[in-house]
Design an enzyme around this catalytic site. Structure first.
Site, PDB file in Angstrom:
ATOM      1  N   HIS A  30      27.480  30.177  38.433  1.00  0.00           N
ATOM      2  CA  HIS A  30      28.490  30.903  39.206  1.00  0.00           C
ATOM      3  C   HIS A  30      27.811  31.749  40.268  1.00  0.00           C
ATOM      4  CE1 HIS A  30      32.314  32.900  40.041  1.00  0.00           C
ATOM      5  NE2 HIS A  30      31.562  33.955  40.289  1.00  0.00           N
ATOM      6  N   ASP A  41      43.366  36.831  34.710  1.00  0.00           N
ATOM      7  CA  ASP A  41      42.444  37.147  35.811  1.00  0.00           C
ATOM      8  C   ASP A  41      43.106  36.864  37.155  1.00  0.00           C
ATOM      9  OD1 ASP A  41      39.876  37.707  37.136  1.00  0.00           O
ATOM     10  OD2 ASP A  41      40.019  35.587  37.650  1.00  0.00           O
ATOM     11  N   ARG A  90      44.122  43.537  42.358  1.00  0.00           N
ATOM     12  CA  ARG A  90      42.902  44.261  42.777  1.00  0.00           C
ATOM     13  C   ARG A  90      42.694  44.112  44.280  1.00  0.00           C
ATOM     14  NH1 ARG A  90      38.568  41.412  39.580  1.00  0.00           N
ATOM     15  NH2 ARG A  90      37.162  42.711  40.765  1.00  0.00           N
ATOM     16  N   SER A 129      36.047  39.532  35.234  1.00  0.00           N
ATOM     17  CA  SER A 129      36.772  38.488  35.953  1.00  0.00           C
ATOM     18  C   SER A 129      35.951  37.189  35.971  1.00  0.00           C
ATOM     19  CB  SER A 129      37.054  38.987  37.379  1.00  0.00           C
ATOM     20  OG  SER A 129      37.360  37.929  38.239  1.00  0.00           O
ATOM     21  N   LYS A 175      36.549  33.552  33.263  1.00  0.00           N
ATOM     22  CA  LYS A 175      36.810  32.180  33.724  1.00  0.00           C
ATOM     23  C   LYS A 175      35.723  31.235  33.218  1.00  0.00           C
ATOM     24  CE  LYS A 175      37.128  33.826  37.831  1.00  0.00           C
ATOM     25  NZ  LYS A 175      37.485  34.557  39.014  1.00  0.00           N
TER      26      LYS A 175
HETATM   27  N1  URA Z   1      34.638  36.695  41.987  1.00  0.00           N
HETATM   28  C1  URA Z   1      35.487  36.681  40.928  1.00  0.00           C
HETATM   29  O1  URA Z   1      35.779  35.626  40.377  1.00  0.00           O
HETATM   30  N2  URA Z   1      36.001  37.843  40.493  1.00  0.00           N
HETATM   31  C2  URA Z   1      35.706  39.030  41.076  1.00  0.00           C
HETATM   32  O2  URA Z   1      36.190  40.040  40.633  1.00  0.00           O
HETATM   33  C3  URA Z   1      34.826  39.032  42.183  1.00  0.00           C
HETATM   34  C4  URA Z   1      34.295  37.836  42.602  1.00  0.00           C
END
Ligand code: URA
Length: 436
Positions: A82, A161, A168, A183, A187
């Site tokens: 990621h 999320d 947010r 967050s 995922k």
């Molecule tokens: N990427 C994400 O998936 N979540 C965040 O809060 C910031 C960047």
């Protein structure tokens, strides 16, 4: 406990219990907690922070708020990566085939781009015929037969999320370390990988402007995934200028193919080899990152990595000729315009975010999530930090199919560049590595 009391408890800086965090996330996902209360809670977290245990609990509550993907029918250790998002960040396009060619199965679920950063799915879709919409069975079959597949993350993964992120975004609570960590990790955990490597970006073009904050975020995310029984590792990498030279979907695919041929930009190649080495170690294909790197370099030199990219394109319906003759296959823009330097000297800084926004204006990105993108649009960066430039010499080349966007994009690019008389230090690309 009432929602009001949980908000107050966090506002006063107290630790929340797992039950309290679960009740906030579950209530919000069900639609029982209104946006205004959730926004207040997020702002309390923004100012008071969360400790590691609270962040773990928040992550798990979000990970379990929807579907969790079971990848156990794919053989081998599934390693995911990621990136916290960057301009010109096409690492997945290189890394996924690179690692798969070394024998680590890559079952990747990726996102689309929004705003100044591009998304892997949009980049892959610039290859004619390529589809990211595989069924679960097709996805598993692709990974089991060719060792690689990249699909869109389904809406049913971590829905909490998705709702929270939208809130947010409009309540100035994105750049909070516990909120970003939970967050991202929710995922990744819900998507079922056995091991995850994080690329945390720092600098002008990133969420984490300071290296210290990026390092804290990286350490926290590794800690969270390990706490959830998976393996984790991380790199902190510099995003104070675009990665590589290409920004924009088909331009980035072309650059990724060059890199898989062993002829890519040095920074992109280095980052992919470093992330890939961590992935190989977590995937059990090498005992240390040095041996892993040697394996990866070999896959580049023998053409195995490029051939794995061709497998990926083929199994997902794309025109496989792209791996051999990308210029004949990828869409290209009708209007090209150079942006000249106003001064002579050395490039001392490039505001990556402005380059990303300029690329979006040219058509490469989305201002809102319903915008359509032009796969051919984008920017080729010709001068990077430390490069010498003469007045009038092109800094970048703009690519678009919409003449009307050129003027605004050119102005933004000019304002992104700083030219100095003295040769500046070139920022180090990788500043920290956290191994499992
Ligand atoms: N990427 C994400 O998936 N979540 C965040 O809060 C910031 C960047």
């Amino acid at each position: 406990m009432r929602v009001y009391d949980i908000i107050l408890k966090k506002r006063r800086g107290h630790e929340l219990s797992k039950d309290e965090i679960d009740s906030m996330i579950n209530g919000f996902t069900r639609g029982d907690i209104p946006d205004y209360q959730m926004s207040a809670w997020l702002m309390a977290i923004f100012f008071q922070g969360m400790n590691v245990q609270e962040t773990r609990d928040l992550t798990m509550a979000m990970a379990l708020s929807g579907e969790t993907v079971d990848l156990s029918c794919i053989q081998g250790v599934k390693v995911d990566k990621h990136s916290t998002g960057g301009v010109g960040d096409k690492t997945t396009l290189v890394l996924a085939p690179l690692v798969a060619a070394a024998g680590v199965p890559v079952a990747k679920m990726s996102g689309r781009g929004l705003g100044h950063t591009g998304g892997t799915l949009d980049k892959l879709e610039s290859i004619p015929g390529f589809t990211v919409d595989l069924s679960k069975d097709e996805f598993v079959e692709a990974v089991n037969t060719v060792g690689i597949a990249v699909v869109g993350q389904t809406a049913s993964v971590a829905p909490a999320d998705k709702k929270l992120y939208a809130l947010r975004d409009v309540t100035a609570t994105v750049d909070s370390i516990p909120l970003i960590a939970s967050s991202v990790c929710s995922k990744k955990l819900a998507c079922g990988a056995d091991a995850i490597v994080f690329d945390v970006k720092t600098g002008a073009g990133a969420f984490m402007k300071s290296e210290e904050d990026a390092f804290r975020l990286a350490e926290l995310m590794v800690d969270i995934v390990k706490g959830a029984g998976r393996k984790g590792a991380a790199i902190v990498s510099n995003m104070s200028q675009p990665l590589g030279f290409a920004v924009g979907n088909s331009l980035e695919v072309r650059e990724a193919i060059d890199t898989l041929r062993g002829a890519g930009p040095r920074d992109l190649t280095d980052l992919c080899l470093s992330l890939g080495s961590l992935m190989l170690v977590l995937g059990g294909k090498a005992n240390d990152t040095e041996k892993a790197r040697a394996i990866l370099v070999n896959t580049l030199e023998t053409g195995a990595a490029l051939s794995k990219f061709a497998d990926l394109v083929s199994v997902q319906g794309g025109d496989v000729e792209v791996a051999r003759t990308p210029d004949n296959i990828l869409p290209s823009a009708r209007c090209l315009e150079a942006v000249p330097s106003l001064h002579s000297g050395y490039v001392s800084s490039i505001d990556a975010e402005r380059i990303g926004v300029a690329s979006m204006i040219l058509g490469a990105g989305r201002k809102t999530k319903d915008d359509t993108i032009d796969p051919a649009a984008g920017i080729m960066v010709l001068k990077k930090i430390g490069h010498k430039v003469e007045q009038g010499e092109p800094l970048v080349m703009l690519h678009t199919n919409n003449w009307d966007t050129l003027e605004q994009a050119a102005q933004l690019v000019m304002s992104a560049y700083e030219i100095s008389r003295d040769k500046p230090d070139v920022p180090r690309l990788i500043t920290r590595v956290i191994e499992n």
